[in-house]
Design a protein around this motif. Sequence first.
Motif, PDB file in Angstrom:
ATOM      1  N   GLU A  59       1.124  -0.882  -0.029  1.00 20.21           N
ATOM      2  CA  GLU A  59      -0.170   0.385   0.108  1.00 20.21           C
ATOM      3  C   GLU A  59       0.587   1.017  -0.351  1.00 20.21           C
ATOM      4  OE1 GLU A  59      -3.983   2.250   2.322  1.00 20.21           O
ATOM      5  OE2 GLU A  59      -3.227  -0.513   2.420  1.00 20.21           O
ATOM      6  N   THR A  63       0.859   4.532  -2.826  1.00 18.41           N
ATOM      7  CA  THR A  63       0.349   5.464  -2.431  1.00 18.41           C
ATOM      8  C   THR A  63       1.405   6.329  -2.213  1.00 18.41           C
ATOM      9  OG1 THR A  63      -0.796   4.729  -0.416  1.00 18.41           O
ATOM     10  CG2 THR A  63       0.563   7.535  -0.114  1.00 18.41           C
ATOM     11  N   LEU A  69      -6.557   2.831  -3.620  1.00 23.83           N
ATOM     12  CA  LEU A  69      -6.826   1.613  -3.172  1.00 23.83           C
ATOM     13  C   LEU A  69      -7.689   1.685  -4.366  1.00 23.83           C
ATOM     14  CD1 LEU A  69      -5.332  -0.342  -1.913  1.00 23.83           C
ATOM     15  CD2 LEU A  69      -6.747   0.198  -0.198  1.00 23.83           C
ATOM     16  N   GLU A  73      -7.971  -2.585  -5.870  1.00 20.40           N
ATOM     17  CA  GLU A  73      -9.359  -2.984  -5.402  1.00 20.40           C
ATOM     18  C   GLU A  73     -10.289  -3.604  -6.943  1.00 20.40           C
ATOM     19  OE1 GLU A  73     -11.910  -4.603  -2.034  1.00 20.40           O
ATOM     20  OE2 GLU A  73     -11.416  -2.547  -2.643  1.00 20.40           O
ATOM     21  N   LEU A 128      -4.922  -6.296  -0.812  1.00 23.51           N
ATOM     22  CA  LEU A 128      -6.303  -5.971  -0.697  1.00 23.51           C
ATOM     23  C   LEU A 128      -6.549  -6.400   0.814  1.00 23.51           C
ATOM     24  CD1 LEU A 128      -7.506  -7.162  -3.999  1.00 23.51           C
ATOM     25  CD2 LEU A 128      -7.006  -4.764  -3.345  1.00 23.51           C
ATOM     26  N   GLU A 131      -5.678  -4.026   3.789  1.00 25.26           N
ATOM     27  CA  GLU A 131      -5.535  -1.962   3.453  1.00 25.26           C
ATOM     28  C   GLU A 131      -5.721  -1.305   4.962  1.00 25.26           C
ATOM     29  OE1 GLU A 131      -9.508   0.670   2.149  1.00 25.26           O
ATOM     30  OE2 GLU A 131      -9.457  -1.111   1.928  1.00 25.26           O
ATOM     31  N   ASN A 132      -4.687  -0.047   4.830  1.00 30.24           N
ATOM     32  CA  ASN A 132      -4.732   0.867   6.591  1.00 30.24           C
ATOM     33  C   ASN A 132      -6.076   1.369   6.469  1.00 30.24           C
ATOM     34  OD1 ASN A 132      -1.581  -0.607   6.745  1.00 30.24           O
ATOM     35  ND2 ASN A 132      -1.094   1.052   4.947  1.00 30.24           N
ATOM     36  N   SER A 133      -6.951   2.090   6.008  1.00 33.42           N
ATOM     37  CA  SER A 133      -8.080   2.193   6.539  1.00 33.42           C
ATOM     38  C   SER A 133      -9.325   1.860   6.629  1.00 33.42           C
ATOM     39  CB  SER A 133      -8.046   3.598   4.608  1.00 33.42           C
ATOM     40  OG  SER A 133      -8.858   2.698   3.634  1.00 33.42           O
ATOM     41  N   SER A 134      -8.981   0.007   6.663  1.00 33.23           N
ATOM     42  CA  SER A 134      -9.879  -0.685   6.663  1.00 33.23           C
ATOM     43  C   SER A 134      -9.689  -1.432   7.662  1.00 33.23           C
ATOM     44  CB  SER A 134     -10.455  -1.230   5.952  1.00 33.23           C
ATOM     45  OG  SER A 134     -10.891  -0.502   4.606  1.00 33.23           O
ATOM     46  N   GLN A 140      -3.900  -7.176  10.306  1.00 36.83           N
ATOM     47  CA  GLN A 140      -3.130  -6.227   9.667  1.00 36.83           C
ATOM     48  C   GLN A 140      -2.526  -8.114   9.621  1.00 36.83           C
ATOM     49  OE1 GLN A 140      -1.360  -2.964   7.591  1.00 36.83           O
ATOM     50  NE2 GLN A 140      -3.468  -1.992   8.375  1.00 36.83           N
TER      51      GLN A 140
END
Length: 202
Positions: A59, A63, A69, A73, A128, A131-134, A140
């Motif tokens: 990721e 970025t 993302l 995806e 996928l 994902e850092n935001s999810s 993780q």
Amino acid sequence: MIDYISVFIFFFAVIDPVGTVPVFIAATSQFNEKEKRKIALQAACAAALILLFFIIAGELILTAIDIPLPAFEIAGGIILFLFALTMIFGDSKPDTEMQMVKDSTETAIFPLAVPSLASPGAMLAAVLLTENSSFSLFQQMQTAGVMLSVLFIAFILMLAASWIHRFIGNSGASIISKVMGMILASVATNSVLSGIKVYFLL
């Protein structure tokens, strides 16, 4: 907490430990049992390092080159879907990858670690599903643990490759690979739909 079962099935489909068995047998036919165990360990460790790299840096790379993302995806889902179609309608994973053995010199790395274990689909899945935001750091780490558990299963199956191959044969491995392809196609479709939804909500 992550959904361990769905993440496990996802990684099992893209890594396909059972489909690696006939590839391992063909790639190591000229080696003795001790060398086969060493190759199996090297292949599993190399695949683990590659996929962990994508979990950690995948990721960040996206970025850095300014790719959202959701776009990755969607693209990843499409690629996974095409990959699944080759598993279902084309040559199965064992058939395709056994053809690579003829020109292989570094057996543990190619074709075992890449592309048999750390396949393009597995690399995309690693990004996928973390994902850092999810997902939180703990989630993780859980996903990484599940991924490593699938690779450990692949390692065990490679150690028992001769016995397994006698039991299921190339046809059995191909059938399992096609079933995994069906599961992967469903997951890939969901990834594309999810990416489209998020992208238009940005």
